[in-house]
Design a protein around this motif. Structure first.
Motif, PDB file in Angstrom:
ATOM      1  N   UNK A   1      -8.861  13.040  15.246  1.00 32.12           N
ATOM      2  CA  UNK A   1      -8.000  12.057  14.568  1.00 32.12           C
ATOM      3  C   UNK A   1      -8.360  11.887  13.093  1.00 32.12           C
ATOM      4  N   UNK A   2      -9.627  11.684  12.751  1.00 28.92           N
ATOM      5  CA  UNK A   2     -10.090  11.657  11.348  1.00 28.92           C
ATOM      6  C   UNK A   2     -11.109  12.764  11.192  1.00 28.92           C
ATOM      7  N   UNK A   3     -11.015  13.506  10.079  1.00 33.02           N
ATOM      8  CA  UNK A   3     -11.834  14.710   9.956  1.00 33.02           C
ATOM      9  C   UNK A   3     -11.900  15.164   8.512  1.00 33.02           C
ATOM     10  N   UNK A   4     -12.825  16.098   8.251  1.00 30.41           N
ATOM     11  CA  UNK A   4     -12.907  16.804   6.967  1.00 30.41           C
ATOM     12  C   UNK A   4     -12.608  18.278   7.256  1.00 30.41           C
ATOM     13  N   UNK A   5     -12.378  19.046   6.209  1.00 31.72           N
ATOM     14  CA  UNK A   5     -12.146  20.484   6.402  1.00 31.72           C
ATOM     15  C   UNK A   5     -13.368  21.136   7.049  1.00 31.72           C
ATOM     16  N   UNK A   6     -14.610  20.831   6.600  1.00 35.69           N
ATOM     17  CA  UNK A   6     -15.761  21.446   7.278  1.00 35.69           C
ATOM     18  C   UNK A   6     -15.864  21.074   8.760  1.00 35.69           C
ATOM     19  N   UNK A   7     -15.486  19.830   9.118  1.00 42.34           N
ATOM     20  CA  UNK A   7     -15.504  19.437  10.545  1.00 42.34           C
ATOM     21  C   UNK A   7     -14.634  20.383  11.358  1.00 42.34           C
ATOM     22  N   UNK A   8     -13.412  20.608  10.884  1.00 41.65           N
ATOM     23  CA  UNK A   8     -12.452  21.435  11.623  1.00 41.65           C
ATOM     24  C   UNK A   8     -12.855  22.908  11.559  1.00 41.65           C
TER      25      UNK A   8
ATOM     26  N   UNK B   1      -4.399  12.002   3.484  1.00 45.00           N
ATOM     27  CA  UNK B   1      -5.765  12.000   2.950  1.00 45.00           C
ATOM     28  C   UNK B   1      -6.183  10.545   2.779  1.00 45.00           C
ATOM     29  N   UNK B   2      -7.336  10.184   3.303  1.00 47.37           N
ATOM     30  CA  UNK B   2      -7.810   8.811   3.198  1.00 47.37           C
ATOM     31  C   UNK B   2      -8.500   8.614   1.848  1.00 47.37           C
ATOM     32  N   UNK B   3      -8.693   7.366   1.467  1.00 50.16           N
ATOM     33  CA  UNK B   3      -9.345   7.061   0.191  1.00 50.16           C
ATOM     34  C   UNK B   3     -10.842   7.328   0.261  1.00 50.16           C
ATOM     35  N   UNK B   4     -11.399   7.243   1.450  1.00 43.70           N
ATOM     36  CA  UNK B   4     -12.842   7.392   1.633  1.00 43.70           C
ATOM     37  C   UNK B   4     -13.231   8.869   1.711  1.00 43.70           C
ATOM     38  N   UNK B   5     -14.303   9.237   1.008  1.00 47.51           N
ATOM     39  CA  UNK B   5     -14.843  10.598   1.080  1.00 47.51           C
ATOM     40  C   UNK B   5     -16.133  10.591   1.887  1.00 47.51           C
ATOM     41  N   UNK B   6     -16.478  11.766   2.392  1.00 46.22           N
ATOM     42  CA  UNK B   6     -17.726  11.944   3.117  1.00 46.22           C
ATOM     43  C   UNK B   6     -18.703  12.626   2.169  1.00 46.22           C
ATOM     44  N   UNK B   7     -19.952  12.140   2.083  1.00 48.25           N
ATOM     45  CA  UNK B   7     -20.910  12.764   1.163  1.00 48.25           C
ATOM     46  C   UNK B   7     -21.055  14.266   1.405  1.00 48.25           C
ATOM     47  N   UNK B   8     -21.129  15.018   0.303  1.00 45.02           N
ATOM     48  CA  UNK B   8     -21.292  16.462   0.387  1.00 45.02           C
ATOM     49  C   UNK B   8     -22.728  16.848   0.652  1.00 45.02           C
TER      50      UNK B   8
END
Length: 194
Positions: free
Chosen positions: A104-111, A142-149
């Motif tokens: 449901x919520x994800x980043x490109x690296x997650x997928x 795209x959500x406003x929140x980013x995940x730390x790199x």
């Protein structure tokens, strides 16, 4: 000189409002199981009929319009079709779609981590394009929140949310049409900016 109507033509004009199974169609038109199956495949590829359940076929809206306008299906070579191919079951995009439905919520690296089989960089690049198209068509936001790199100095990873989950089949993007065709709903969803 008029040519004999093809099996596809006969089946198209035979089907009424309801759903008919192969045996019913074959008996009504004096065709065997294989003849009905092959003709039905051609009509499905043309978008004139759909399979409601195993071996049961009915007209689509396009099929109803074709019959109303008197479309004639002639024999001949099987050239390129204007219909959109159904997605195969095990592509990167199909696996990504399934992973998006689960997370449901994800980043490109997650997928990418979930769907990549042999070439992670290739999967990563393909997913970026797919997500950009899904965002433009309103399937994903795209959500406003980013995940730390993970790299030093990284701005982080964009986070996405699936907002239009229409079913198990991944939507298929058509460059020619500039839209996604959704086999779950039978609708086209235009991309606003791809």
């Amino acid at each position: 000189m008029t040519s004999e109507p093809t099996n596809q033509h006969r089946i198209l004009y035979h089907l009424g409002d309801g759903c008919e199974v192969i045996a019913q169609i074959g008996e009504a038109l004096n065709l065997n199981h294989t003849q009905v199956g092959k003709a039905a495949c051609g009509l499905i590829a043309s978008g004139y009929i759909e399979r409601v359940e195993r071996g049961c076929f009915q007209l689509t809206e396009a099929g109803v319009q074709a019959v109303a306008s008197g479309v004639r299906i002639c024999g001949g070579g099987s050239g390129p079709t204007k219909s959109i191919r159904k997605p195969s079951r095990n592509t990167i995009r199909q696996r990504a779609w399934r992973a998006m439905q689960i997370h449901r919520e994800f980043t490109v690296p997650d997928i990418a981590m979930v769907v990549s089989r042999a070439d992670p960089p290739k999967a990563y690049k393909s997913l970026h394009g797919f997500l950009r198209q899904l965002v433009a068509a309103g399937y994903v936001m795209r959500t406003a929140r980013k995940v730390p790199g993970t790299a030093s100095g990284s701005n982080g990873f964009n986070r996405f949310r699936l907002i239009r989950d229409t079913g198990p089949r991944a939507p298929v993007y058509s460059h020619k049409r500039g839209s996604f065709h959704d086999f779950n709903t039978g609708k086209d969803w235009p991309c606003k900016q791809v």
